[in-house]
Design an enzyme around this catalytic site. Sequence first.
Site, PDB file in Angstrom:
ATOM      1  N   GLY A   1       0.971  -1.188   0.057  1.00 15.78           N
ATOM      2  CA  GLY A   1       0.086   0.042  -0.172  1.00 15.78           C
ATOM      3  C   GLY A   1       1.201   1.195  -0.097  1.00 15.78           C
ATOM      4  N   ALA A   2       0.603   2.207  -0.862  1.00 16.82           N
ATOM      5  CA  ALA A   2       1.515   3.224  -1.078  1.00 16.82           C
ATOM      6  C   ALA A   2       1.929   4.104   0.193  1.00 16.82           C
ATOM      7  CB  ALA A   2       0.890   4.165  -2.183  1.00 16.82           C
TER       8      ALA A   2
ATOM      9  N   ASP B   1      -1.455   5.216  -6.284  1.00 18.73           N
ATOM     10  CA  ASP B   1      -0.035   5.054  -5.867  1.00 18.73           C
ATOM     11  C   ASP B   1       0.926   6.093  -6.289  1.00 18.73           C
ATOM     12  OD1 ASP B   1      -1.113   1.980  -6.178  1.00 18.73           O
ATOM     13  OD2 ASP B   1       0.888   1.939  -4.990  1.00 18.73           O
TER      14      ASP B   1
ATOM     15  N   ASN C   1      -2.745   3.300 -10.026  1.00 18.08           N
ATOM     16  CA  ASN C   1      -3.320   2.389  -9.046  1.00 18.08           C
ATOM     17  C   ASN C   1      -3.173   1.064  -9.506  1.00 18.08           C
ATOM     18  OD1 ASN C   1      -4.315   2.356  -6.337  1.00 18.08           O
ATOM     19  ND2 ASN C   1      -6.332   1.823  -7.084  1.00 18.08           N
TER      20      ASN C   1
HETATM   21  O1  MRU Z   1       0.660  -3.688  -4.682  1.00 17.64           O
HETATM   22  P1  MRU Z   1      -0.031  -3.045  -3.679  1.00 17.64           P
HETATM   23  O2  MRU Z   1      -0.678  -3.926  -2.784  1.00 17.64           O
HETATM   24  O3  MRU Z   1       1.059  -2.153  -2.862  1.00 17.64           O
HETATM   25  O4  MRU Z   1      -0.890  -2.079  -4.380  1.00 17.64           O
HETATM   26  C1  MRU Z   1      -1.723  -1.279  -3.530  1.00 17.64           C
HETATM   27  C2  MRU Z   1      -2.561  -0.208  -4.225  1.00 17.64           C
HETATM   28  O5  MRU Z   1      -2.681  -0.244  -5.489  1.00 17.64           O
HETATM   29  C3  MRU Z   1      -3.256   0.706  -3.586  1.00 17.64           C
HETATM   30  O6  MRU Z   1      -4.685   0.860  -4.041  1.00 17.64           O
HETATM   31  C4  MRU Z   1      -2.503   2.033  -3.208  1.00 17.64           C
HETATM   32  O7  MRU Z   1      -1.177   1.810  -2.802  1.00 17.64           O
HETATM   33  C5  MRU Z   1      -3.249   2.923  -2.386  1.00 17.64           C
HETATM   34  S1  MRU Z   1      -3.043   2.499  -0.754  1.00 17.64           S
HETATM   35  C6  MRU Z   1      -3.914   3.563   0.338  1.00 17.64           C
END
Ligand code: MRU
Length: 344
Positions: A49-50, A236, A246
Amino acid sequence: VHPLSAIAWTESGSVRILDQTLLPGEERYLDLATVDAVAEAISMLRVRGAPLIGIAGAMGATLAARGPNGSAVRLEDVLAGCDRLQSTRPTAVNLAWGLERMRRRARASAAQGADLLPALTAEANAIWEEDRLMCQRIGEAGLRLIQDGSTVLTHCNAGALATGGIGTALAPVYLAHQAGRGVKVVADETRPLLQGSRLTAWELLRAGIPVTVIADNMAASRLRRGDISCVIVGADRIAANGDVANKIGTYGVALAARAHGVPFYVAAPTSTFDFATANGTAIPIEERRADEVRSVHGKPVAAPGAAVWNPAFDVTPAELLTGYITDQGLLERDQLSTLIRQKS
Ligand code: MRU
């Protein structure tokens, strides 16, 4: 509002994470004592998650400032640790943003001849606390989109598991639930790594919020049915023209939402906006290992020998968005330029 904590310090100053690859089956915490261990956890999506990888990267950088037996370390070692952590994932700008803050803080304290560890710990804590507050403000900004009886469709996981607080896309949902509005969520399962069915469903149910899981290929049909009040997803990286990177599959949901007249919002903190990147085509998109697509939980699901394409993210063009739910308020698509002016 939400007691879940996806990250913490241990008493000895290591970084404790909830290993998200094991959810929903097992709630196991890992104590990470080295930069390499944190880098591995970010690469493998144990912590993800970003906003959360921004926080994990910053906390991980403090580990580079801990010499053997409490001895002092050199600035170069800390900067090398930051580079190592940054090399793990390219798309979420929060990671690079958080580590840049750590580098700046390290240089400033080294220039003053100060001990690096306390300064870096304070900076990581500031990044974490700011994220918690930004999540809360995102929730408040998005609350008016969720009336009593609303159903929100979301993709991937942009909740408490992805941030230092109550999430981004899920923050308005949590606050609406807390305010007694009957809110329901439809969660796309989010192949290949199933963040929607494994993580979003898990954390919402834990908070007592009803959730319906659908396979990704069901989203368009569900949007056509007419019972989705709005789509809210996380981000992201948001480029200067408003294009949004995203989780892979977000673009398809945005196209379907537009086709069926369903409002589509992106929820994100200031740390996810990257005004140095002109538009979505300039956002680096992480490509991950083929076996994530070839198998599910270690079991093969693709014909042996089939080639695989596995981008972890896609870009949704700004034109498909209704607006941005940010810690600076709810912005219509054309109000983004105001935020850009304020920040640059
Ligand atoms: O590959 P990930 O699980 O890290 O991807 C996460 C996402 O795409 C989320 O939608 C994004 O990071 C926002 S989290 C608040």
